[in-house]
Motif scaffolding. Structure first.
Motif, mmCIF file in Angstrom:
data_model
loop_
_atom_site.group_PDB
_atom_site.id
_atom_site.type_symbol
_atom_site.label_atom_id
_atom_site.label_comp_id
_atom_site.label_asym_id
_atom_site.label_seq_id
_atom_site.Cartn_x
_atom_site.Cartn_y
_atom_site.Cartn_z
ATOM 1 N N SER A 178 -6.815 5.470 71.097
ATOM 2 C CA SER A 178 -8.270 5.342 71.085
ATOM 3 C C SER A 178 -8.869 6.170 69.951
ATOM 4 C CB SER A 178 -8.843 5.807 72.434
ATOM 5 O OG SER A 178 -10.241 5.770 72.428
ATOM 6 N N GLN A 179 -9.703 5.510 69.110
ATOM 7 C CA GLN A 179 -10.352 6.156 67.973
ATOM 8 C C GLN A 179 -9.340 6.789 67.018
ATOM 9 O OE1 GLN A 179 -13.727 6.029 67.606
ATOM 10 N NE2 GLN A 179 -13.872 4.854 69.518
ATOM 11 N N THR A 180 -8.158 6.163 66.897
ATOM 12 C CA THR A 180 -7.097 6.726 66.061
ATOM 13 C C THR A 180 -6.361 5.588 65.375
ATOM 14 O OG1 THR A 180 -6.820 8.518 67.671
ATOM 15 C CG2 THR A 180 -5.085 8.266 66.029
ATOM 16 N N LYS A 181 -5.948 5.792 64.156
ATOM 17 C CA LYS A 181 -5.176 4.792 63.437
ATOM 18 C C LYS A 181 -3.767 4.721 63.997
ATOM 19 C CE LYS A 181 -7.691 5.064 59.059
ATOM 20 N NZ LYS A 181 -7.581 5.274 57.594
ATOM 21 N N ASP A 182 -3.147 3.553 63.817
ATOM 22 C CA ASP A 182 -1.808 3.348 64.377
ATOM 23 C C ASP A 182 -0.778 4.277 63.752
ATOM 24 O OD1 ASP A 182 -2.663 1.372 66.118
ATOM 25 O OD2 ASP A 182 -2.320 -0.254 64.679
ATOM 26 N N GLN A 183 -0.942 4.622 62.474
ATOM 27 C CA GLN A 183 0.006 5.519 61.840
ATOM 28 C C GLN A 183 -0.003 6.900 62.498
ATOM 29 O OE1 GLN A 183 -2.296 3.661 60.497
ATOM 30 N NE2 GLN A 183 -1.695 2.743 58.530
ATOM 31 N N VAL A 184 -1.188 7.400 62.815
ATOM 32 C CA VAL A 184 -1.297 8.720 63.455
ATOM 33 C C VAL A 184 -0.765 8.669 64.884
ATOM 34 C CG1 VAL A 184 -2.908 10.554 64.082
ATOM 35 C CG2 VAL A 184 -3.267 9.254 61.977
ATOM 36 N N THR A 185 -1.048 7.584 65.587
ATOM 37 C CA THR A 185 -0.566 7.445 66.965
ATOM 38 C C THR A 185 0.957 7.390 66.998
ATOM 39 O OG1 THR A 185 -2.581 6.246 67.547
ATOM 40 C CG2 THR A 185 -0.713 6.038 69.028
ATOM 41 N N ASP A 228 -1.135 23.393 77.781
ATOM 42 C CA ASP A 228 -2.116 22.627 77.014
ATOM 43 C C ASP A 228 -2.015 22.889 75.512
ATOM 44 O OD1 ASP A 228 -2.884 21.830 79.487
ATOM 45 O OD2 ASP A 228 -4.861 22.801 79.464
ATOM 46 N N GLU A 229 -1.730 24.114 75.134
ATOM 47 C CA GLU A 229 -1.659 24.425 73.711
ATOM 48 C C GLU A 229 -0.503 23.710 73.043
ATOM 49 O OE1 GLU A 229 -1.376 28.373 70.763
ATOM 50 O OE2 GLU A 229 -1.373 28.581 72.959
ATOM 51 N N THR A 230 0.655 23.731 73.676
ATOM 52 C CA THR A 230 1.821 23.043 73.109
ATOM 53 C C THR A 230 1.611 21.536 73.074
ATOM 54 O OG1 THR A 230 3.254 24.801 73.972
ATOM 55 C CG2 THR A 230 4.302 22.728 73.333
ATOM 56 N N LEU A 231 1.024 21.007 74.140
ATOM 57 C CA LEU A 231 0.771 19.564 74.182
ATOM 58 C C LEU A 231 -0.244 19.151 73.117
ATOM 59 C CD1 LEU A 231 1.564 17.037 75.775
ATOM 60 C CD2 LEU A 231 -0.367 17.461 77.295
ATOM 61 N N GLY A 232 -1.215 20.017 72.866
ATOM 62 C CA GLY A 232 -2.190 19.729 71.817
ATOM 63 C C GLY A 232 -1.559 19.700 70.444
ATOM 64 N N LYS A 233 -0.601 20.600 70.180
ATOM 65 C CA LYS A 233 0.078 20.610 68.888
ATOM 66 C C LYS A 233 0.952 19.370 68.705
ATOM 67 C CE LYS A 233 0.243 25.652 68.446
ATOM 68 N NZ LYS A 233 1.149 26.839 68.362
ATOM 69 N N LEU A 234 1.490 18.859 69.809
ATOM 70 C CA LEU A 234 2.347 17.687 69.716
ATOM 71 C C LEU A 234 1.568 16.427 69.365
ATOM 72 C CD1 LEU A 234 4.694 18.283 72.786
ATOM 73 C CD2 LEU A 234 5.316 18.453 70.367
ATOM 74 N N ILE A 235 0.355 16.284 69.881
ATOM 75 C CA ILE A 235 -0.409 15.048 69.653
ATOM 76 C C ILE A 235 -1.402 15.180 68.503
ATOM 77 C CG2 ILE A 235 -0.203 14.437 72.080
ATOM 78 C CD1 ILE A 235 -3.155 15.162 72.406
ATOM 79 N N TYR A 236 -1.583 16.368 67.970
ATOM 80 C CA TYR A 236 -2.503 16.540 66.839
ATOM 81 C C TYR A 236 -1.956 15.781 65.637
ATOM 82 C CZ TYR A 236 -5.360 18.893 63.325
ATOM 83 O OH TYR A 236 -6.223 19.159 62.291
ATOM 84 N N PRO A 237 -2.771 15.081 64.841
ATOM 85 C CA PRO A 237 -4.235 15.078 64.746
ATOM 86 C C PRO A 237 -4.897 13.796 65.281
ATOM 87 C CG PRO A 237 -3.326 14.385 62.656
ATOM 88 C CD PRO A 237 -2.179 14.492 63.616
ATOM 89 N N VAL A 238 -4.503 13.308 66.430
ATOM 90 C CA VAL A 238 -5.160 12.122 66.974
ATOM 91 C C VAL A 238 -6.623 12.453 67.274
ATOM 92 C CG1 VAL A 238 -3.012 11.250 67.986
ATOM 93 C CG2 VAL A 238 -4.527 12.702 69.341
#
Length: 415
Positions: free
Chosen positions: A187-194, A216-226
């Motif tokens: 959602s609101q993210t390009k397919d390359q970033v996803t 939450d911090e580790t999970l945020g680093k894993l999915i960044y920069p969506v």
């Protein structure tokens, strides 16, 4: 006046009473001087004596005769029956009741019949309205053109979409969970970033248990920069907890169950049903499908959001195309029908699309063409880039104060 003398003896005049009835024709009543009646002269005595002489009747037969007399009196008050067995119709249109119960029934029937029955005449010339099945006039031709332009399948959605982001060797329930996670991140993210975020999650362990065990911090680093990654971290934790508690670590197998999950909307639910469960429940409409459907005129009236577009498309589009239309239009929107400045000049549907060449940029002429001297229309970004290049080649003159200008003028005059 002279006194009148009356004798004590009075003469009575004999009067004969003659009646028309046969009973009275044979008998004459005589009144004597003494005022006594002749015993054989009264009517009751005559009738009684005659009955007793001719036909003596028992008390039972007398009772029967009295009942018959009553019935005859009731019949005399009512109308006689006709020969066909049907009651005679009065001028008002009603029949004589036979008994009191019949009279009550007839009166209630008459009250019911007094109610007016309203009937409407059908117009012969007016035909009943029929709801016609609406569909765009050129949609089949446009769909064929889009299939031809998408035949190479080289758009980002073909290589990095939700169908390509899950681990094919993982268990079935894990694959379905990864499909749902990739849809939530897209959602609101390009397919390359996803796709890049899903690679890192799968390396870390993209399961319900691992997501709940990750902070939450580790999970945020894993999915960044969506896009909106902080909000998506919260949604991933809440959804994983709900799946573990209510569905045994698997995802729901219905749209109603999927939309209950935090961060899952109708588009994600329909796509998850199609990709994860192989069931077509509806059309997955994102920004690309919403934009292109309005541009092509595939809607009866323009829509304002993807959910309205989904409902409008499902009203006329055949159900066997619901699964194909999403990836067709998404890839077409990523390559040709761009959000800004669509490439209408290379689109095969440019002659049938009502929005063709209305938002496309003007094609720039070649340097040696006769129209090269005319000013071409440029985009705002290009104009800013041109100004920046000019500023580097031709620096702007520094401002000079009026005092310095007067001094320079005086020096020139003196010399």
């Amino acid at each position: 006046m002279l006194p009148v003398c009356c004798s004590t003896r009075v003469c009575y005049v004999v009067q004969d009473f003659v009646m028309a009835s046969p009973y009275f024709m044979q008998s004459r009543s005589v009144i004597t001087r003494s005022g006594s009646l002749n015993p054989g002269g009264t009517l009751s005595s005559k009738l009684t004596n005659r009955r007793m002489k001719t036909d003596p009747v028992s008390p039972a037969s007398v009772k029967v005769e009295e009942e018959e007399a009553k019935i005859s009196e009731q019949r005399s008050s009512s109308a006689p029956l006709s020969t066909g067995g049907c009651p005679e119709i009065l001028p008002e249109g009603r029949a004589h009741p036979k008994t009191e119960s019949d009279a009550r029934t007839l009166s209630s029937h008459n009250r019911r019949r007094r109610q007016l029955k309203v009937e409407y005449e059908e117009d012969e010339g007016v035909t009943p309205m029929k709801t016609e099945h609406w569909e765009p006039p050129e949609w089949k031709r446009q769909l064929g053109y889009i299939r031809e332009m998408r035949s190479s399948r080289d758009a980002p959605v073909d290589n990095m979409g939700a169908e390509r982001c899950y681990d094919t060797e993982a268990p079935a329930h894990v694959r379905r969970f990864q499909v749902l996670v990739s849809l939530m991140l897209s959602s609101q993210t390009k397919d390359q970033v996803t796709a890049a975020a899903m690679l890192k999650l799968r390396a870390h362990g993209c399961t319900v248990e691992n997501v709940l065990a990750t902070d939450d911090e580790t999970l945020g680093k894993l999915i960044y920069p969506v896009g909106f990654w902080r909000t998506k971290v919260k949604y991933l934790k809440l959804t994983s907890a709900m799946l573990q508690k209510e569905f045994g670590g698997d995802i729901p197998d219905s749209v109603e169950g999927l939309v209950r999950l935090p961060g899952v909307g109708p588009k994600m639910a329909h796509l998850a049903m199609d990709i994860a469960w192989d069931q077509v429940s509806g059309i997955g409409v994102d920004t690309h499908v919403h934009r292109i459907s309005n541009r092509l005129g595939w809607l009866r009236r323009p829509t304002k959001n993807p959910e309205e577009t989904r409902k409008a498309l499902e009203e006329w589009l055949p159900r066997d195309l619901w699964s194909e239309i999403n990836w067709l239009l998404v890839g077409f929107g990523q390559q040709v029908c761009l959000p800004v400045n669509p490439l209408c000049s290379v689109c095969l549907s440019q002659h049938s699309c009502p929005s063709a060449h209305k938002t496309s940029p003007t094609k720039r002429p070649n340097a040696g063409s006769p129209t090269a001297s005319f000013k071409t229309k440029t985009e705002p970004e290009q104009e800013s880039a041109v100004k920046y290049e000019r500023s580097k080649k031709e620096p702007l003159p520094t401002p000079v104060s009026p005092t310095i200008q007067r001094r320079r003028l005086r020096s020139k005059v003196n010399h």
